[in-house]
Design an enzyme around this catalytic site. Structure first.
Site, PDB file in Angstrom:
ATOM      1  N   ASP A  66      -7.516  -8.538  -0.643  1.00 57.59           N
ATOM      2  CA  ASP A  66      -6.773  -7.173  -0.279  1.00 57.59           C
ATOM      3  C   ASP A  66      -5.737  -7.211   0.476  1.00 57.59           C
ATOM      4  OD1 ASP A  66      -6.577  -4.360  -0.271  1.00 57.59           O
ATOM      5  OD2 ASP A  66      -8.640  -4.124   0.356  1.00 57.59           O
ATOM      6  N   ASP A  67      -4.358  -6.731  -0.099  1.00 60.13           N
ATOM      7  CA  ASP A  67      -3.101  -6.529   0.580  1.00 60.13           C
ATOM      8  C   ASP A  67      -2.440  -7.893   0.857  1.00 60.13           C
ATOM      9  OD1 ASP A  67      -3.921  -3.849   0.386  1.00 60.13           O
ATOM     10  OD2 ASP A  67      -3.523  -3.408   2.262  1.00 60.13           O
ATOM     11  N   CYS A 106      -5.043   0.015  -3.953  1.00 60.54           N
ATOM     12  CA  CYS A 106      -6.440  -0.738  -4.360  1.00 60.54           C
ATOM     13  C   CYS A 106      -7.111  -0.144  -5.481  1.00 60.54           C
ATOM     14  CB  CYS A 106      -7.441  -0.614  -3.329  1.00 60.54           C
ATOM     15  SG  CYS A 106      -6.686  -1.114  -1.819  1.00 60.54           S
ATOM     16  N   ARG A 110      -7.545  -2.375  -9.236  1.00 58.12           N
ATOM     17  CA  ARG A 110      -8.967  -3.021  -9.467  1.00 58.12           C
ATOM     18  C   ARG A 110      -9.297  -2.463 -10.838  1.00 58.12           C
ATOM     19  NH1 ARG A 110     -11.084  -4.532  -4.117  1.00 58.12           N
ATOM     20  NH2 ARG A 110      -9.185  -4.884  -3.025  1.00 58.12           N
ATOM     21  N   LYS A 165     -15.113  -5.884  -1.546  1.00 57.25           N
ATOM     22  CA  LYS A 165     -14.745  -4.371  -1.632  1.00 57.25           C
ATOM     23  C   LYS A 165     -14.654  -4.323  -3.333  1.00 57.25           C
ATOM     24  CE  LYS A 165     -10.580  -2.244  -1.038  1.00 57.25           C
ATOM     25  NZ  LYS A 165      -9.338  -1.758  -0.227  1.00 57.25           N
ATOM     26  N   HIS A 167     -14.405  -0.485  -4.523  1.00 60.10           N
ATOM     27  CA  HIS A 167     -13.231   0.640  -4.592  1.00 60.10           C
ATOM     28  C   HIS A 167     -13.216   1.248  -5.735  1.00 60.10           C
ATOM     29  CE1 HIS A 167      -9.942   2.029  -1.760  1.00 60.10           C
ATOM     30  NE2 HIS A 167     -10.751   2.971  -2.108  1.00 60.10           N
ATOM     31  N   SER A 190     -12.353   1.071   1.043  1.00 58.01           N
ATOM     32  CA  SER A 190     -11.533   0.037   2.139  1.00 58.01           C
ATOM     33  C   SER A 190     -12.217   0.193   3.466  1.00 58.01           C
ATOM     34  CB  SER A 190     -10.187   0.972   2.171  1.00 58.01           C
ATOM     35  OG  SER A 190      -9.488   0.612   0.994  1.00 58.01           O
ATOM     36  N   HIS A 252      -6.687  -6.587   4.560  1.00 60.97           N
ATOM     37  CA  HIS A 252      -6.206  -5.107   4.600  1.00 60.97           C
ATOM     38  C   HIS A 252      -6.484  -4.636   6.126  1.00 60.97           C
ATOM     39  CE1 HIS A 252      -6.973  -0.858   4.202  1.00 60.97           C
ATOM     40  NE2 HIS A 252      -6.469  -0.960   2.952  1.00 60.97           N
ATOM     41  N   ASP A 304      -4.809  -8.034  -4.748  1.00 61.06           N
ATOM     42  CA  ASP A 304      -4.785  -6.732  -5.396  1.00 61.06           C
ATOM     43  C   ASP A 304      -3.623  -5.861  -5.465  1.00 61.06           C
ATOM     44  OD1 ASP A 304      -5.204  -5.577  -2.623  1.00 61.06           O
ATOM     45  OD2 ASP A 304      -6.314  -3.991  -3.230  1.00 61.06           O
ATOM     46  N   ASN A 305      -2.531  -6.100  -4.400  1.00 59.23           N
ATOM     47  CA  ASN A 305      -1.477  -5.348  -4.385  1.00 59.23           C
ATOM     48  C   ASN A 305      -0.653  -6.098  -3.246  1.00 59.23           C
ATOM     49  OD1 ASN A 305      -3.437  -2.908  -2.903  1.00 59.23           O
ATOM     50  ND2 ASN A 305      -1.849  -3.759  -1.552  1.00 59.23           N
ATOM     51  N   LYS A 322       3.420  -2.813  -0.326  1.00 58.78           N
ATOM     52  CA  LYS A 322       2.165  -2.234  -0.920  1.00 58.78           C
ATOM     53  C   LYS A 322       2.777  -0.744  -1.241  1.00 58.78           C
ATOM     54  CE  LYS A 322      -2.291  -0.446   0.415  1.00 58.78           C
ATOM     55  NZ  LYS A 322      -3.384  -0.643   1.563  1.00 58.78           N
TER      56      LYS A 322
HETATM   57 CA   LIG Z   1      -5.136  -3.433  -1.541  1.00 61.47          CA
END
Ligand SMILES: [Ca+2]
Length: 504
Positions: A66-67, A106, A110, A165, A167, A190, A252, A304-305, A322
């Site tokens: 995540d991130d 996110c 996803r 996660k 989301h 998140s 994240h 994811d980003n 992001k």
């Molecule tokens: Ca993310």
């Protein structure tokens, strides 16, 4: 030799097989904008066509950070983070250097990994309350009528687990257990959406299947516990084909790590969390070896980003962060490994995306992506196997920001479309964006607008953009081929109660 070693102090303990200097050199070449053409060396042709016997089907593991930014791994040029195990994974597999997610945040990102579709296709590009992503107690979620990658594989006899996660909706109708996963363990949205950060929200819930087993979740041990869950699932299902989706909660913000990692990296909490994910990856790969299923398991590692502007992550040599449609927001570090199938130590710069994972895994499992609806992803197995001359199956890739089409990439060209920025919730007002054209092979950092010199390219990419608008829509314009999201009438918070004690 099995076993994963903790990094001690600030001295990197490297596996003997890793030649870090070569890695950095490789990363440096890419950073300088010199692109490796196509994917060299045809070492493996085709895949083991499934015979219908589930035992012959390969296993799949998708590790989805995540991130985590483009420049946050050693094998993608990080000088700050020690990621010897992911670096080794790259040395034993393939790095993808033009690997995209479909959104800088996110939820939409996803939705594409799960469905093989652009977020606007499945209407997951925004929340139901004009926000970028879903927030707790959301009426909206990924439509249960969509066919997820887990559902495709489950129909082929796979045991499926989502650990991490989610989301894509926090109501029971939308949870992983209703979207093709036999097993779920993780947080539904998140880690900054609990009551500690926003007091109107419920305490951050940790779920096992559909039950809240802890709230607020102890975030320090999440990466460790996720890893234990995955190891247990892999071990239990070693004789079946399995699909593990591991969307880490880290890195994240707020970043957390367990005692063994906290304070150990050279980059604060962000580096600690990154290094713990590296350790987790080692444990997963070592377990595959120990169980002798290493050579029939495809492992994909990506994010994811892009990294956020604050908190310590790096997207270098890309520009932007992001949330943006600059490369830094949507191009991710990606590593694929499958000994004997994916050639070792190779790099592929052809355009590929999380959109492609569902069609590719479906083919490897002996089936196809759904044919009763539009799927945007393509089978990229020829890229993964380094087939000589293999090219990206995408004529164009579209960069959407929420409902707005902001850029188009085709081959080496990226056109930032001219658009008007409207101030919406969570956004700052900004001046209107002009048309810009970049040659990503020569200018990976998007600094030199050469639109004036290539009117023909601009014209071609504008036409591709128009095609996307027609198909998927744009601000104030519906696309012809969008499908509805899922909705519930009365969403309820996910709360812990004594009755939901973890009895697993
Ligand atoms: Ca993310």
């Amino acid at each position: 030799m099995f076993g994963c070693h903790l990094l001690t102090g600030r001295n990197v303990i490297m596996n003997k097989n890793i030649n870090r200097r070569n890695f950095l050199k490789l990363a440096g070449v890419t950073a300088a904008g010199v692109v490796l053409p196509g994917c060299a060396d045809e070492l493996s042709s085709g895949f083991a066509q499934s015979t219908g016997n589930p035992a012959n089907k390969p296993n799949f593991i998708i590790i989805f950070c995540d991130d985590l930014g483009y420049g946050d791994l050693g094998c993608f040029g990080s000088k700050k983070h020690r990621t010897p195990n992911i670096d080794r994974m790259a040395a034993e597999g393939m790095r993808f250097t033009s690997f995209y997610v479909t959104s800088g945040v996110c939820t939409p990102s996803r939705s594409s990994l799960m469905t093989g579709c652009y977020p606007r296709r499945v209407n997951m590009h925004e929340s139901g309350r004009n926000e970028w992503v879903l927030f707790p107690v959301a009426r909206k979620g990924l439509n249960p009528n969509e066919i997820t990658i887990a559902e495709v594989l489950k129909a082929q006899g796979y045991a499926t687990a989502c650990v991490g996660k989610w989301h894509l909706g926090d109501q029971p109708e939308f949870l992983p257990t209703r979207q093709g996963f036999d097993y779920y363990y993780g947080i539904p949205y998140s880690n900054d959406m609990g009551a500690r950060q926003r007091k109107q929200n419920p305490p951050l819930p940790l779920l096992r299947n559909e039950k809240v087993i802890e709230a607020p979740a102890d975030q320090n041990t999440l990466t460790k516990r996720y890893t234990q869950e995955v190891l247990k699932f892999i071990t239990t299902n070693k004789d079946k084909p399995f699909f593990v989706y591991l969307p880490h909660t880290m890195v994240h913000n707020p970043v957390h790590s367990s005692d063994e990692f906290r304070g150990k990296s050279a980059n604060g909490g962000y580096g600690d969390a990154t290094e713990e994910i590296d350790f987790s990856t080692c444990q997963i790969l070592e377990t595959l070896k120990k169980l002798s299923i290493d050579d029939r398991t495809l492992v994909v590692f990506t994010s994811d980003n892009g990294a956020a502007k604050r908190w310590g992550g790096s997207n270098l040599p890309l520009s932007g962060f992001k949330g943006s449609t600059m490369e830094g927001g949507m191009r991710e570090p990606a590593v694929c490994r499958w000994p004997g199938k994916i050639p070792a130590g190779k790099t592929c710069d052809e355009l590929a995306s999380t959109l492609d994972l569902m069609p590719t895994l479906a083919r490897l499992a002996g089936t196809k992506a759904p044919t009763d609806r539009i799927i945007d992803g393509k089978n990229i197995w020829s890229l993964m196997t380094g087939k000589r001359g293999a090219k990206s199956p995408h004529e164009a890739f579209y960069y959407y920001f929420r409902d707005q089409l902001q850029a188009v990439r085709s081959g080496k060209w990226k056109l930032h479309l001219p658009y008007k920025i409207t101030k919406r919730k969570q956004e700052k007002a900004a001046s209107n964006a002009p048309l810009k054209l970049y040659d990503l092979e020569a200018d990976i950092g998007e600094t030199n607008n050469i639109a004036d010199r290539h009117p023909d390219v601009v014209k071609r990419l504008l036409a591709l953009g128009e095609k996307a608008r027609d198909d998927l829509g744009d601000v104030g314009r519906e696309g012809k081929n969008q499908r509805p999201a899922g909705w519930v009438v009365t969403p309820k918070p996910l709360l812990f109660s004594e009755k939901s004690q973890d009895s697993y």
